[in-house]
Design a protein around this motif. Structure first.
Motif, short mmCIF file in Angstrom:
data_model
loop_
_atom_site.label_atom_id
_atom_site.label_comp_id
_atom_site.label_asym_id
_atom_site.label_seq_id
_atom_site.Cartn_x
_atom_site.Cartn_y
_atom_site.Cartn_z
N CYS A 152 -49.35 -46.06 -0.46
CA CYS A 152 -49.17 -44.61 -0.52
C CYS A 152 -50.43 -43.88 -0.97
CB CYS A 152 -48.02 -44.27 -1.48
SG CYS A 152 -46.44 -45.00 -0.99
N HIS A 153 -50.70 -42.77 -0.31
CA HIS A 153 -51.81 -41.91 -0.70
C HIS A 153 -51.30 -40.72 -1.51
CE1 HIS A 153 -55.46 -43.56 1.30
NE2 HIS A 153 -54.53 -44.28 1.89
N ASN A 154 -52.22 -40.10 -2.24
CA ASN A 154 -51.84 -39.17 -3.29
C ASN A 154 -52.08 -37.71 -2.95
OD1 ASN A 154 -50.65 -39.12 -5.89
ND2 ASN A 154 -52.63 -38.64 -6.83
N ASP A 155 -52.06 -37.36 -1.66
CA ASP A 155 -52.40 -36.01 -1.24
C ASP A 155 -51.50 -34.94 -1.87
OD1 ASP A 155 -54.37 -36.30 1.47
OD2 ASP A 155 -53.18 -38.05 0.92
N GLY A 162 -50.30 -39.29 2.69
CA GLY A 162 -49.63 -38.76 1.51
C GLY A 162 -48.59 -37.70 1.84
N ALA A 198 -48.08 -40.39 -4.96
CA ALA A 198 -48.34 -41.78 -4.57
C ALA A 198 -47.60 -42.79 -5.45
CB ALA A 198 -49.84 -42.06 -4.59
N THR A 199 -47.71 -42.63 -6.76
CA THR A 199 -47.04 -43.57 -7.66
C THR A 199 -45.53 -43.48 -7.51
OG1 THR A 199 -48.84 -43.55 -9.27
CG2 THR A 199 -46.68 -44.18 -10.09
N CYS A 221 -52.39 -50.78 -4.03
CA CYS A 221 -52.88 -49.80 -5.00
C CYS A 221 -54.36 -50.04 -5.29
CB CYS A 221 -52.06 -49.88 -6.29
SG CYS A 221 -51.83 -51.57 -6.91
N GLY A 255 -56.77 -45.34 -9.08
CA GLY A 255 -56.27 -44.53 -7.96
C GLY A 255 -57.34 -44.11 -6.98
N ASN A 311 -55.39 -43.25 -3.80
CA ASN A 311 -54.25 -44.13 -3.57
C ASN A 311 -53.36 -44.20 -4.80
OD1 ASN A 311 -56.29 -44.95 -1.56
ND2 ASN A 311 -54.90 -46.61 -1.11
N THR A 312 -52.29 -44.95 -4.66
CA THR A 312 -51.48 -45.27 -5.82
C THR A 312 -52.35 -45.97 -6.86
OG1 THR A 312 -49.53 -45.57 -4.44
CG2 THR A 312 -49.48 -46.59 -6.62
N GLY A 338 -49.81 -35.71 -4.73
CA GLY A 338 -49.58 -36.16 -6.10
C GLY A 338 -48.36 -37.03 -6.27
#
Length: 509
Positions: free
Chosen positions: A202-205, A172, A209-210, A226, A230, A237-238, A207
């Motif tokens: 994509c990872h959401n580390d 992320g 990812a999307t 995805c 999430g 994740n996304t 915020g």
């Protein structure tokens, strides 16, 4: 509009995150939801990681017919061979192999030189290609890799037979502008880039990812990896529902389409949350309880005049029913079946009978039964304890408690036609009940990770939805209970979790 491939990894990246483990029946239930939602690819697991993972990947591959089914594999012969054995019965099997390409990962994790990694990409992709034509290659930690080295890696993978090339933001780390630029750079500089679909994971580390996934699509990627809600390692994740509805809502900005049936999003989200023993945060985009709630007076006035003033999505587009038909004790099985079908549930005859019996019991306890109640009954039935036929069931219980005496609970359980009864004291009725169950079942030592109660609907006669999550040996075991009596729901949830714990312990032995 260009078609975007939706690659769902809820059952692999999502399920391997702490507290989100699922048993085989639960994974199949999620896979069926994904198939009904029409995702393009289901990554069913990491076949070599355990016998249980192999079994679940293999079973899903045999069960799902309208999606490609993939298994993850490291770039080595044994992983790839095992992945193929697990997915070979799928309608469209995919082998998804990966190796890290960032300097940090190559030096400290792989302990390989860039030249060795490049050689491995060529040889292992070619080995996977011997089994099937649908091959995906992922360059782990791609967004922290040297771009020119990444060009060589992607070129080698495509030349060896990869039909999809995934560029993961594994930790992320990247930003939307960087992700778009990276995809554009690779498509421009890899000689045969037109021979493979580029993908983003994509990872959401941070915020993002999307946003990063959508930026990758704008840069030329045509697959998004995805998960439902999430789920995933660390911050997740996304979220499938976010990228799909972003494209659905803003087609002029994102002129792409996906074959996803958006009316199945709400049900898939609830199913996954229910299985892992969690609920959506109130403000979770798309699927949170407040996503279509308005409290501020100015917002309420606007929505009443025209919903589009404050709602860019409609609940109906996600499968959320707003015409909440009320059923009661005089409603017949056909009415219940018809309403469940409208809510997106297709049940077998046995499941329908079980749901209808629970519905009639609930009718004697509540004046009205709402859609939320019906959905809760159907979802609890769908993810009922897979080992209940060989495990314990609640026969009856009795509690005595007050604020000046020690709580006492007597519990009677049934297993294979035999009944077991015990009584125990505790710090309150729930603790006493759980202690009595432990005296009967004698499960291995465990700790409580979650004990949670929430109401299904409004009113004091609402159903109580109880989640119990136990931890033993580094794994979690989730049980669910549903009743207007929260003590009964708690006991049922604990028995369900203990059954899973005991079944897993027996299998390990």
């Amino acid at each position: 509009m260009d078609q975007i491939v939706i690659f769902d990894t809820t059952l692999r990246d999502g399920e391997q995150s702490p507290g989100c483990s699922m048993n085989l029946k639960e994974k199949i239930e999620v896979a069926k939801c994904l198939e009904k939602m029409k995702v393009d690819v289901i990554e069913a697991g990491f076949a070599i990681s355990s016998p249980g993972d192999f079994e679940s990947v293999s079973t899903i591959a045999k069960t799902v017919r309208d999606c490609s089914v993939a298994s993850l594999a490291r770039a080595n012969v044994k992983d790839i061979d095992t992945a193929w054995e697990a997915v070979k019965m799928a309608a469209d099997p995919r082998i998804h192999l990966f190796i890290a390409t960032s300097p940090l990962h190559m030096e400290f994790k792989l302990k390989m030189t860039p030249e060795e990694v490049l050689a491995s990409v060529s040889s292992m992709t070619a080995h996977a290609k011997k089994y099937c034509s649908n091959i995906e290659f992922s360059a782990e930690d791609a967004t922290r890799s040297d771009w020119d080295f990444l060009v060589k890696i992607v070129d080698a993978a495509i030349r060896a037979g990869a039909t999809t090339v995934n560029i993961p933001d594994t930790v992320g780390y990247t930003t939307p502008a960087e992700m778009r630029e990276l995809i554009e750079y690779l498509r421009k500089n890899v000689p045969d880039s037109d021979k493979a679909i580029f993908s983003v994971h994509c990872h959401n580390d941070l915020g993002l990812a999307t946003a990063n996934s959508l930026a990758g699509v704008l840069g030329g990627a045509r697959q998004i990896e995805c998960t439902v809600n999430g789920l995933g390692e660390r911050a997740g994740n996304t979220a499938l529902e976010e990228v799909v509805m972003a494209m659905h809502t803003r087609p002029t900005v994102y002129p792409f389409s996906a074959r996803i049936d958006t009316t199945q999003i709400s049900r898939a989200s609830r199913t996954v949350y229910n299985i892992i023993g969690q609920s959506a945060p109130l403000n979770k985009p798309i699927v949170g309880r407040n996503a279509f709630a308005h409290e501020a007076g100015i917002h309420q006035h606007g929505v009443l005049a025209n919903k589009q003033t404050y709602e860019i999505l409609t609940p109906e587009s996600l499968g959320i029913q707003t015409n909440n038909i009320v059923l009661g004790k005089h409603s017949g099985k056909h009415a219940v079946e018809d309403r469940l079908r409208q809510l997106g549930y297709t049940l077998s005859k046995e499941e329908l009978v079980a749901c209808f019996e629970e519905f009639k019991v609930l009718c004697d306890k509540k004046k009205t039964v709402t859609d939320a109640d019906l959905e809760a009954i159907a979802e609890h039935r769908a993810v009922a304890d897979v080992d209940v036929q060989n495990g314990y069931k609640l026969d009856w219980f009795a509690v005595h408690t007050s604020n000046f005496t020690t709580a006492t609970c007597t519990v009677s359980l049934e297993k294979n036609g035999e009944k077991f009864e015990d009584v125990c004291l505790g710090d309150g009725p729930i603790d006493a009940a759980f202690n009595a169950i432990d005296k009967i079942v004698k499960p291995v030592e465990h700790t409580f990770d979650i004990y949670n109660i929430h109401s299904i609907s409004e009113g004091k006669d609402t159903l109580g939805d109880v989640t119990v999550k136990l931890v033993a040996g580094g794994r979690t075991y989730t049980g669910k209970g549903l009743s207007t009596d929260v003590i009964e729901a708690s006991i049922v949830a604990y028995i369900s979790a203990v059954n899973k714990l005991c079944a897993a312990t027996k299998k390990e032995v």
